[in-house]
Design an enzyme around this catalytic site. Structure first.
Site, PDB file in Angstrom:
ATOM      1  N   LYS A   1      -1.406 -12.340  -9.682  1.00  0.00           N
ATOM      2  CA  LYS A   1      -2.864 -12.526  -9.579  1.00  0.00           C
ATOM      3  C   LYS A   1      -3.300 -12.704  -8.135  1.00  0.00           C
ATOM      4  CE  LYS A   1      -3.721 -14.106 -14.213  1.00  0.00           C
ATOM      5  NZ  LYS A   1      -3.996 -15.217 -15.095  1.00  0.00           N
TER       6      LYS A   1
ATOM      7  N   LYS B   1       0.813  -5.602 -19.554  1.00  0.00           N
ATOM      8  CA  LYS B   1       0.372  -6.425 -20.690  1.00  0.00           C
ATOM      9  C   LYS B   1      -1.092  -6.130 -21.016  1.00  0.00           C
ATOM     10  CE  LYS B   1      -1.067 -10.566 -19.953  1.00  0.00           C
ATOM     11  NZ  LYS B   1      -1.290 -11.973 -19.585  1.00  0.00           N
TER      12      LYS B   1
ATOM     13  N   LYS C   1      -6.851  -9.887 -21.117  1.00  0.00           N
ATOM     14  CA  LYS C   1      -8.304  -9.919 -21.266  1.00  0.00           C
ATOM     15  C   LYS C   1      -9.057  -9.900 -19.947  1.00  0.00           C
ATOM     16  CE  LYS C   1      -8.035 -14.643 -22.643  1.00  0.00           C
ATOM     17  NZ  LYS C   1      -7.315 -15.281 -21.552  1.00  0.00           N
TER      18      LYS C   1
HETATM   19  P1  TYM Z   1      -4.265 -16.726 -22.121  1.00  0.00           P
HETATM   20  O1  TYM Z   1      -5.669 -17.183 -22.311  1.00  0.00           O
HETATM   21  O2  TYM Z   1      -4.004 -15.663 -21.126  1.00  0.00           O
HETATM   22  O3  TYM Z   1      -3.680 -16.254 -23.500  1.00  0.00           O
HETATM   23  C1  TYM Z   1      -3.766 -17.048 -24.674  1.00  0.00           C
HETATM   24  C2  TYM Z   1      -2.520 -16.818 -25.517  1.00  0.00           C
HETATM   25  O4  TYM Z   1      -2.409 -15.422 -25.829  1.00  0.00           O
HETATM   26  C3  TYM Z   1      -1.131 -14.939 -25.433  1.00  0.00           C
HETATM   27  N1  TYM Z   1      -1.279 -13.555 -24.973  1.00  0.00           N
HETATM   28  C4  TYM Z   1      -0.533 -12.534 -25.418  1.00  0.00           C
HETATM   29  N2  TYM Z   1       0.449 -12.461 -26.331  1.00  0.00           N
HETATM   30  C5  TYM Z   1       0.994 -11.243 -26.566  1.00  0.00           C
HETATM   31  N3  TYM Z   1       0.589 -10.111 -25.933  1.00  0.00           N
HETATM   32  C6  TYM Z   1      -0.398 -10.136 -25.014  1.00  0.00           C
HETATM   33  N4  TYM Z   1      -0.790  -9.025 -24.436  1.00  0.00           N
HETATM   34  C7  TYM Z   1      -1.012 -11.389 -24.722  1.00  0.00           C
HETATM   35  N5  TYM Z   1      -2.009 -11.764 -23.890  1.00  0.00           N
HETATM   36  C8  TYM Z   1      -2.139 -13.098 -24.046  1.00  0.00           C
HETATM   37  C9  TYM Z   1      -0.692 -15.851 -24.299  1.00  0.00           C
HETATM   38  O5  TYM Z   1       0.707 -15.842 -24.133  1.00  0.00           O
HETATM   39  C10 TYM Z   1      -1.241 -17.182 -24.754  1.00  0.00           C
HETATM   40  O6  TYM Z   1      -0.341 -17.798 -25.653  1.00  0.00           O
HETATM   41  N6  TYM Z   1      -2.246 -20.344 -19.321  1.00  0.00           N
HETATM   42  C11 TYM Z   1      -2.617 -19.944 -20.672  1.00  0.00           C
HETATM   43  C12 TYM Z   1      -3.589 -20.877 -21.330  1.00  0.00           C
HETATM   44  C13 TYM Z   1      -3.151 -22.288 -21.343  1.00  0.00           C
HETATM   45  C14 TYM Z   1      -2.207 -22.864 -22.227  1.00  0.00           C
HETATM   46  C15 TYM Z   1      -2.152 -24.234 -21.889  1.00  0.00           C
HETATM   47  C16 TYM Z   1      -1.416 -22.328 -23.242  1.00  0.00           C
HETATM   48  C17 TYM Z   1      -3.608 -23.275 -20.532  1.00  0.00           C
HETATM   49  N7  TYM Z   1      -3.018 -24.453 -20.867  1.00  0.00           N
HETATM   50  C18 TYM Z   1      -1.293 -25.108 -22.559  1.00  0.00           C
HETATM   51  C19 TYM Z   1      -0.551 -23.210 -23.910  1.00  0.00           C
HETATM   52  C20 TYM Z   1      -0.499 -24.568 -23.575  1.00  0.00           C
HETATM   53  C21 TYM Z   1      -3.274 -18.578 -20.620  1.00  0.00           C
HETATM   54  O7  TYM Z   1      -3.732 -18.132 -19.598  1.00  0.00           O
HETATM   55  O8  TYM Z   1      -3.335 -17.966 -21.831  1.00  0.00           O
END
Ligand code: TYM
Length: 347
Positions: free
Chosen positions: A112, A197, A200
């Site tokens: 990023k 990947k 979003k």
């Molecule tokens: P985020 O918002 O990017 O994604 C949320 C969840 O979706 C999963 N995910 C995917 N799984 C499979 N294929 C994909 N293409 C894909 N894109 C996203 C992510 O693995 C995630 O589980 N840092 C985290 C948010 C966060 C968090 C936390 C998660 C902040 N604090 C504490 C767990 C525990 C994030 O950016 O997820």
């Protein structure tokens, strides 16, 4: 009972990747089997250039979609991260346990930060420290399990390392969490670029299926997915990533196995058609419920208010314990500690 914590970041519209990699399991499995908390982690959306009104809109939409995907506030706690101060309070303490080198090794930071620099923007300090805030999200609740997609595993590993280090230096305070992932579709790839990947925050839409895409838009995106050269339908993530991605999406939607499913297809066209229909059918009830919930914003707000209250009550004792353990003076003197210290013990 096992404690589960996970979250989504309101940096863009939620995608099929978010749903298959994380959200669906939260609703189908975790909320029934565990004491579970799910959070719209809005503070994390401020780590990159952002528009305040958009973050607010996406936070509301994210929370609504969590409920639409089947999270039941009677069974689990749904809330917004910034409504509970404990996350930021704990994050600072963990910054005092983490190292600069550890932060710079995080793959998502490297990717990023490079992207931000290519765009000519500056990299916010919070992008570097973001995984510490994520560790605080998890450790504040004493979570045993963190159900996430593949891309978040390194961050959960860091949370484990910080918990162990803190406990060793300052006394046992935190549960050491572990990441869990779905059997298939732990990493859904971009339909136009199967080497990346499905994310979003990416600004190009044709390879990303959003949860609120109309059925015809979903069909068009899946039918136009980039597949690999060749004719035979095989499941090989390395050599045929485009095809493997479609097989995994289909398997995840239908509860099948990608290796077995491939045998049912003799053409890419058929596979794409079935995959598109499976996605449309899976998303239909989510979209329907989302529409109903949008008509009742007071209900969603009420859920979030109650969720935050419950979450605060769960996080505060652990975060207060961490403040004491690391050597900070309690704001309100605890009689037993004050007496011991006055007698000269433990100084
Ligand atoms: P985020 O918002 O990017 O994604 C949320 C969840 O979706 C999963 N995910 C995917 N799984 C499979 N294929 C994909 N293409 C894909 N894109 C996203 C992510 O693995 C995630 O589980 N840092 C985290 C948010 C966060 C968090 C936390 C998660 C902040 N604090 C504490 C767990 C525990 C994030 O950016 O997820």
């Amino acid at each position: 009972m096992t404690r589960v914590f996970s979250g989504v970041k309101p940096t863009g519209h939620l995608t099929l990747g978010n749903y298959l990699g994380a959200m669906r399991r939260w609703a189908e499995v975790d909320q029934h089997a565990a004491d579970a908390l799910f959070c719209v982690v809005d503070l994390h959306a401020l780590t990159v250039d952002h528009d305040p009104a958009r973050v607010r809109r996406l936070s509301r939409q994210g929370a609504t979609l969590l409920l639409a995907s089947g999270l039941d506030p009677e069974r689990c706690t749904v809330f917004v991260q910034s409504h509970v101060d404990e996350h930021a309070r704990l994050s600072y303490l963990l910054e005092c346990v983490a190292t600069d080198g550890e932060m710079r090794r995080m793959i998502q930071y490297k990717e990023k930060a490079a992207r931000e620099q290519r765009r000519g923007g500056s990299v916010r300090l919070s992008l570097l420290t973001y995984p510490v805030l994520m560790a605080a999200d998890i450790l504040a609740y004493g979570a045993d399990e963190v159900p996430v997609g593949d891309d978040q595993r390194q961050h959960v590993e860091l949370a484990r390392d910080l918990a162990v280090r803190f406990n060793q230096r300052y006394g046992h305070t935190f549960v050491v969490p572990r990441a869990t992932k779905p059997g298939v579709a732990a990493r859904v790839m971009n339909l136009q670029d199967p080497a990346s990947k499905m994310g979003k925050s990416d600004d190009v839409g044709p390879g990303i299926v959003y949860l609120l895409d109309e059925p015809d838009v979903v069909r068009r995106k899946v039918m136009r997915a980039v597949t690999d050269s060749g004719r035979e339908v095989v499941y090989d993530r390395e050599a045929r990533p485009g095809l493997a991605n479609l097989l995994e999406i289909l398997a995840a939607c239908t509860g099948g196995d990608p290796e077995l499913l491939r045998g049912a297809y003799t053409s890419y066209g058929e596979l794409k058609r079935d995959t598109a229909e499976a996605v449309v059918e899976m998303l239909r009830p989510v979209q329907q419920r989302h529409k109903e919930l949008c008509a009742d914003p007071a209900y969603v707000e009420g859920v979030l208010r109650e969720g935050a209250e419950r979450a605060r009550g769960m996080a505060r004792p652990t975060v207060d314990a961490a403040y004491r353990a690391i050597g900070l003076l309690p704001a309100v003197a605890e009689p037993a500690v004050a007496e011991r210290e006055a007698a000269g013990a433990g100084v």
